[in-house]
Design a protein around this motif. Structure first.
Motif, PDB file in Angstrom:
ATOM      1  N   ASP A 212      -8.028 -11.431   5.484  1.00 46.06           N
ATOM      2  CA  ASP A 212      -8.758 -10.546   4.552  1.00 46.06           C
ATOM      3  C   ASP A 212      -8.994  -9.066   5.090  1.00 46.06           C
ATOM      4  O   ASP A 212      -8.792  -8.142   4.525  1.00 46.06           O
ATOM      5  N   ASP A 213      -9.437  -9.348   6.442  1.00 46.57           N
ATOM      6  CA  ASP A 213      -9.662  -8.042   7.119  1.00 46.57           C
ATOM      7  C   ASP A 213      -8.603  -7.238   7.393  1.00 46.57           C
ATOM      8  O   ASP A 213      -8.645  -5.891   7.018  1.00 46.57           O
ATOM      9  N   LEU A 214      -7.446  -7.878   7.914  1.00 48.00           N
ATOM     10  CA  LEU A 214      -6.400  -7.083   8.080  1.00 48.00           C
ATOM     11  C   LEU A 214      -5.734  -6.535   6.979  1.00 48.00           C
ATOM     12  O   LEU A 214      -5.192  -5.310   6.965  1.00 48.00           O
ATOM     13  N   THR A 215      -5.741  -7.182   5.709  1.00 50.20           N
ATOM     14  CA  THR A 215      -5.297  -6.693   4.480  1.00 50.20           C
ATOM     15  C   THR A 215      -6.014  -5.215   4.034  1.00 50.20           C
ATOM     16  O   THR A 215      -5.457  -4.371   3.691  1.00 50.20           O
ATOM     17  N   GLN A 216      -7.297  -5.614   4.365  1.00 55.12           N
ATOM     18  CA  GLN A 216      -8.249  -4.348   3.646  1.00 55.12           C
ATOM     19  C   GLN A 216      -7.981  -3.141   4.748  1.00 55.12           C
ATOM     20  O   GLN A 216      -7.946  -2.043   4.226  1.00 55.12           O
ATOM     21  N   TRP A 217      -7.769  -3.547   5.967  1.00 52.43           N
ATOM     22  CA  TRP A 217      -7.514  -2.432   6.979  1.00 52.43           C
ATOM     23  C   TRP A 217      -6.013  -1.884   6.699  1.00 52.43           C
ATOM     24  O   TRP A 217      -6.081  -0.482   6.583  1.00 52.43           O
ATOM     25  N   LEU A 218      -5.236  -2.456   6.374  1.00 53.63           N
ATOM     26  CA  LEU A 218      -3.737  -1.702   6.136  1.00 53.63           C
ATOM     27  C   LEU A 218      -3.722  -1.373   4.745  1.00 53.63           C
ATOM     28  O   LEU A 218      -2.770  -0.370   4.384  1.00 53.63           O
TER      29      LEU A 218
ATOM     30  N   LEU B 146       3.011   9.982   3.080  1.00 52.05           N
ATOM     31  CA  LEU B 146       3.634   8.660   3.077  1.00 52.05           C
ATOM     32  C   LEU B 146       2.979   7.392   2.701  1.00 52.05           C
ATOM     33  O   LEU B 146       3.324   6.524   1.896  1.00 52.05           O
ATOM     34  N   ALA B 147       1.788   7.361   3.543  1.00 56.09           N
ATOM     35  CA  ALA B 147       1.019   6.186   3.145  1.00 56.09           C
ATOM     36  C   ALA B 147       0.451   6.166   1.710  1.00 56.09           C
ATOM     37  O   ALA B 147       0.240   4.999   1.442  1.00 56.09           O
ATOM     38  N   ARG B 148       0.189   7.154   1.133  1.00 54.52           N
ATOM     39  CA  ARG B 148      -0.400   7.150  -0.156  1.00 54.52           C
ATOM     40  C   ARG B 148       0.505   6.733  -0.982  1.00 54.52           C
ATOM     41  O   ARG B 148       0.471   6.072  -2.071  1.00 54.52           O
ATOM     42  N   CYS B 149       1.741   7.321  -1.067  1.00 54.15           N
ATOM     43  CA  CYS B 149       2.724   6.703  -1.720  1.00 54.15           C
ATOM     44  C   CYS B 149       3.133   5.447  -1.843  1.00 54.15           C
ATOM     45  O   CYS B 149       3.707   4.835  -2.958  1.00 54.15           O
ATOM     46  N   HIS B 150       2.966   4.764  -0.740  1.00 54.55           N
ATOM     47  CA  HIS B 150       3.022   3.335  -0.506  1.00 54.55           C
ATOM     48  C   HIS B 150       1.874   2.461  -1.079  1.00 54.55           C
ATOM     49  O   HIS B 150       1.887   1.385  -1.429  1.00 54.55           O
ATOM     50  N   LEU B 151       0.717   3.162  -0.900  1.00 53.42           N
ATOM     51  CA  LEU B 151      -0.541   2.362  -1.332  1.00 53.42           C
ATOM     52  C   LEU B 151      -1.070   2.484  -2.686  1.00 53.42           C
ATOM     53  O   LEU B 151      -1.554   1.764  -3.291  1.00 53.42           O
ATOM     54  N   ARG B 152      -0.300   3.751  -3.222  1.00 50.01           N
ATOM     55  CA  ARG B 152      -0.850   3.805  -4.737  1.00 50.01           C
ATOM     56  C   ARG B 152       0.449   3.689  -5.734  1.00 50.01           C
ATOM     57  O   ARG B 152       1.627   4.384  -5.042  1.00 50.01           O
ATOM     58  N   ASP B 153       0.110   3.570  -6.604  1.00 49.76           N
ATOM     59  CA  ASP B 153       1.595   3.715  -7.689  1.00 49.76           C
ATOM     60  C   ASP B 153       1.219   5.157  -8.360  1.00 49.76           C
ATOM     61  O   ASP B 153       0.224   5.636  -8.927  1.00 49.76           O
ATOM     62  N   GLY B 154       2.375   5.622  -8.770  1.00 52.30           N
ATOM     63  CA  GLY B 154       2.525   6.922  -9.281  1.00 52.30           C
ATOM     64  C   GLY B 154       1.743   8.079  -8.649  1.00 52.30           C
ATOM     65  O   GLY B 154       1.315   9.200  -9.344  1.00 52.30           O
ATOM     66  N   HIS B 155       1.824   8.282  -7.428  1.00 44.13           N
ATOM     67  CA  HIS B 155       0.952   8.972  -6.519  1.00 44.13           C
ATOM     68  C   HIS B 155       1.933  10.116  -6.300  1.00 44.13           C
ATOM     69  O   HIS B 155       3.165  10.171  -5.919  1.00 44.13           O
TER      70      HIS B 155
ATOM     71  N   GLU C 144      -5.329   4.483   4.604  1.00 38.98           N
ATOM     72  CA  GLU C 144      -4.221   5.396   5.022  1.00 38.98           C
ATOM     73  C   GLU C 144      -4.159   5.260   6.560  1.00 38.98           C
ATOM     74  O   GLU C 144      -3.316   5.194   7.280  1.00 38.98           O
ATOM     75  N   SER C 145      -5.545   5.185   7.180  1.00 42.68           N
ATOM     76  CA  SER C 145      -5.516   5.094   8.716  1.00 42.68           C
ATOM     77  C   SER C 145      -4.904   3.772   9.268  1.00 42.68           C
ATOM     78  O   SER C 145      -4.270   3.780  10.202  1.00 42.68           O
ATOM     79  N   GLY C 146      -5.216   2.802   8.465  1.00 47.53           N
ATOM     80  CA  GLY C 146      -4.720   1.233   8.751  1.00 47.53           C
ATOM     81  C   GLY C 146      -3.193   1.297   8.807  1.00 47.53           C
ATOM     82  O   GLY C 146      -2.473   0.847   9.449  1.00 47.53           O
ATOM     83  N   PHE C 147      -2.968   1.665   7.348  1.00 49.44           N
ATOM     84  CA  PHE C 147      -1.471   1.688   7.269  1.00 49.44           C
ATOM     85  C   PHE C 147      -0.549   2.623   8.294  1.00 49.44           C
ATOM     86  O   PHE C 147       0.478   2.181   8.829  1.00 49.44           O
ATOM     87  N   ILE C 148      -1.122   3.850   8.725  1.00 46.71           N
ATOM     88  CA  ILE C 148      -0.509   4.525   9.629  1.00 46.71           C
ATOM     89  C   ILE C 148      -0.527   3.892  11.104  1.00 46.71           C
ATOM     90  O   ILE C 148       0.736   3.766  11.620  1.00 46.71           O
ATOM     91  N   SER C 149      -1.576   3.452  11.398  1.00 48.07           N
ATOM     92  CA  SER C 149      -1.932   3.078  12.815  1.00 48.07           C
ATOM     93  C   SER C 149      -1.258   1.509  13.044  1.00 48.07           C
ATOM     94  O   SER C 149      -0.685   1.217  14.068  1.00 48.07           O
ATOM     95  N   GLY C 150      -1.076   0.772  11.830  1.00 44.69           N
ATOM     96  CA  GLY C 150      -0.708  -0.599  11.871  1.00 44.69           C
ATOM     97  C   GLY C 150       0.816  -0.677  11.652  1.00 44.69           C
ATOM     98  O   GLY C 150       1.426  -1.716  12.096  1.00 44.69           O
TER      99      GLY C 150
ATOM    100  N   TYR D  55       7.049  -3.942   3.625  1.00 45.79           N
ATOM    101  CA  TYR D  55       6.023  -2.818   3.263  1.00 45.79           C
ATOM    102  C   TYR D  55       6.880  -1.624   2.568  1.00 45.79           C
ATOM    103  O   TYR D  55       6.056  -0.674   2.027  1.00 45.79           O
ATOM    104  N   GLN D  56       8.214  -1.501   2.782  1.00 44.82           N
ATOM    105  CA  GLN D  56       8.848  -0.451   2.080  1.00 44.82           C
ATOM    106  C   GLN D  56       9.000  -0.390   0.598  1.00 44.82           C
ATOM    107  O   GLN D  56       9.218  -1.433   0.148  1.00 44.82           O
ATOM    108  N   LYS D  57       8.540   0.685   0.037  1.00 42.42           N
ATOM    109  CA  LYS D  57       9.166   0.691  -1.457  1.00 42.42           C
ATOM    110  C   LYS D  57      10.395   1.166  -1.584  1.00 42.42           C
ATOM    111  O   LYS D  57      11.005   1.691  -0.486  1.00 42.42           O
ATOM    112  N   LYS D  58      11.186   1.169  -2.496  1.00 44.12           N
ATOM    113  CA  LYS D  58      12.629   1.362  -2.968  1.00 44.12           C
ATOM    114  C   LYS D  58      12.477   2.989  -2.896  1.00 44.12           C
ATOM    115  O   LYS D  58      12.035   3.561  -3.687  1.00 44.12           O
ATOM    116  N   LEU D  59      13.617   3.687  -1.932  1.00 38.03           N
ATOM    117  CA  LEU D  59      13.515   5.030  -2.171  1.00 38.03           C
ATOM    118  C   LEU D  59      14.605   5.511  -3.127  1.00 38.03           C
ATOM    119  O   LEU D  59      16.011   5.014  -3.025  1.00 38.03           O
TER     120      LEU D  59
END
Length: 477
Positions: A11-17, A71-80, A20-26, A110-114
């Motif tokens: 759960d900690d790892l999921t919350q970190w990813l 890029l991180a927000r486009c993958h962490l959010r829908d319709g961003h 934005e900082s966790g997505f980019i760093s991880g 973790y990739q969304k479809k381009l």
């Protein structure tokens, strides 16, 4: 050295990813290397203010960070939607290229479809049932319209229409509950970026401000200090340059007052010190001015071609500027620098220029080391004019160019180095009472590019008419 291992739960790892900082760093890599964020970059990513303002040094990684956050927000959010407004088209394309490259190196899980892959736009399709699109859009130096979301104004202080861009961007984020980010190296005590950052004219209480001088970056400094939340007058004594840092960014001398220190230390320069203020220069620049790379690439002129050549060899670069003049209006057609090039090769290039193009006038610096080159060219080409760099001549050329800027009769490419060199010209009164026009020397030269431009665009004055006998006639009757 002790290696500490911190065990995280799933759960900690999921919350970190999910940050934005966790997505980019991880998850993010660039050129097959993991992205390592600086402390000031992590601080920026954690800032949830609606208005983020960053006064920064050059090359400290904020344009790169903007692309990563989008890029991180486009993958962490829908319709961003993330919209970049950049200094010019090449900068706009570069941010999309960065986001595209990092996307390619993301783990497939973790990739969304381009679904849209263009020079100035990326679109990603959500994996959820709604299939909503998230987009990254990048535009050069114009107000974003109709695209609600986060807006990043990169190098806002350098935009000609900075206030219009800011106003248009504010309307977009207010409708979409997004964030507006303004980031720039300081340009001068002018414009909306300076007003908001310093609040000298009025308060902007809704903006959070971050200062990032060069000594906070590990690439430039060996002993990185904690972030400064007030503007320091000069680098701290303990700031030491890294071995591969630019040689001009030396902290051994306190607060060097030159153009390079303004952009590297994030200081604002008082416009009163410049003979050619930004208010005159910026409106005469455009991103839509194709420059030739070689004499053979210059289009067939509709008017006269005039050129200027400022000679340099060891400490400075030689600079060539070619303009087309049509009814008193000058349009830049080619700029070329010669760094460490032997004089024989420089002369050969100028001979080819004069042979290929119908140059009506080439003004060449004959002072000092340029004398032999100027004499050789003038002997074989009558359109070559040998120029002496005296204080009187410099005053005349600088004044002529200022008049062209005031009349908007000159069109220049939107290049930061060129704009900076033009602005660096200072007018000083010498102890003798004479006037001097010059710029302080930097690692890039001595405003050589400006003098080449000024030589080309000077007002042509014919030889003074000698006194000839005049007959006065009086008609009677």
């Amino acid at each position: 050295m002790t290696l500490s291992i911190v065990k995280r739960t799933e759960d900690d790892l999921t919350q970190w990813l999910a940050t934005e900082s966790g997505f980019i760093s991880g998850l993010c890599n660039y050129d097959s290397e993991p992205v390592v964020l600086e402390p000031y970059q992590q601080s920026f990513l954690g800032n949830r203010s609606r208005f983020r303002w960053v006064a920064k040094s050059r090359q400290v990684g904020f344009s790169f960070l903007f692309a990563l956050e989008a890029l991180a927000r486009c993958h962490l959010r829908d319709g961003h939607t993330a919209v970049f407004v950049s200094y010019n088209l090449s900068d706009a394309v570069e941010k999309v290229l960065i986001a595209r490259q990092v996307y390619e190196e993301l783990p497939l899980a973790y990739q969304k479809k381009l679904v849209t892959d263009a020079k100035t736009e990326l679109a990603f399709e959500s994996n959820s049932r709604g299939r909503r699109l998230s987009r990254i859009i990048s535009v050069p130096a114009k107000p974003p319209r109709g695209k609600r979301g986060d807006v990043y104004l990169d190098e806002l202080a350098h935009l000609v229409n900075d206030r219009e861009v800011y106003t248009g961007s504010t309307a977009l984020i207010l409708r979409s509950h997004g964030q507006l980010t303004g980031g720039s190296t300081p340009l001068g005590r002018r414009g909306i970026f300076w007003e908001i950052d310093t609040q000298e004219l009025r308060k902007y209480p809704h903006h959070t401000r971050q200062l990032v001088p060069w000594w906070l970056c590990r690439f430039f400094s060996l002993n990185v200090r904690r972030p400064q939340w007030r503007r320091p007058s000069c680098p701290p004594r303990s700031a030491s340059l890294a071995s591969d840092a630019p040689s001009s960014w030396s902290s051994s001398t306190p607060c060097p007052r030159r153009t390079s220190s303004r952009s590297s230390n994030a200081f604002y320069v008082d416009e009163s010190y410049s003979f050619l203020p930004y208010e005159l220069i910026l409106p005469c620049t455009t991103d839509e001015l194709p420059l030739a790379q070689d004499a053979s690439d210059v289009p067939v002129p509709q008017g006269r071609l005039v050129a200027g050549f400022d000679v340099g060899r060891t400490r400075d670069r030689s600079e060539l500027a070619v303009f087309e003049e049509v009814e008193g209006r000058f349009t830049c057609r080619m700029l070329r620098s010669f760094e460490g090039v032997p004089f024989a090769e420089q002369e050969a290039h100028l001979r080819r220029l004069l042979s290929v193009l119908p140059v009506a006038r080439l003004s060449v610096d004959r002072s000092g080391i340029g004398m032999n080159l100027a004499e050789n060219l003038a002997r074989d080409f009558p359109q070559v004019v040998e120029e002496n760099f005296t204080n009187e001549a410099k005053e005349r050329w600088a004044t002529d160019f200022k008049i062209l800027l005031q009349r908007r009769d000159v069109t220049l490419p939107r290049q930061r180095e060129l704009v900076g060199q033009i602005h660096s010209i200072k007018r000083r009164v010498l102890p003798s009472g004479k006037v001097s026009f010059d710029a302080e020397r930097t690692n890039r030269g001595h405003a050589d590019k400006f003098w080449a431009v000024a030589l080309a665009c000077q007002r042509e004055r014919g030889p003074e008419r000698r006194g000839t006998g005049e007959i006065g006639v009086r008609v009677i009757g």
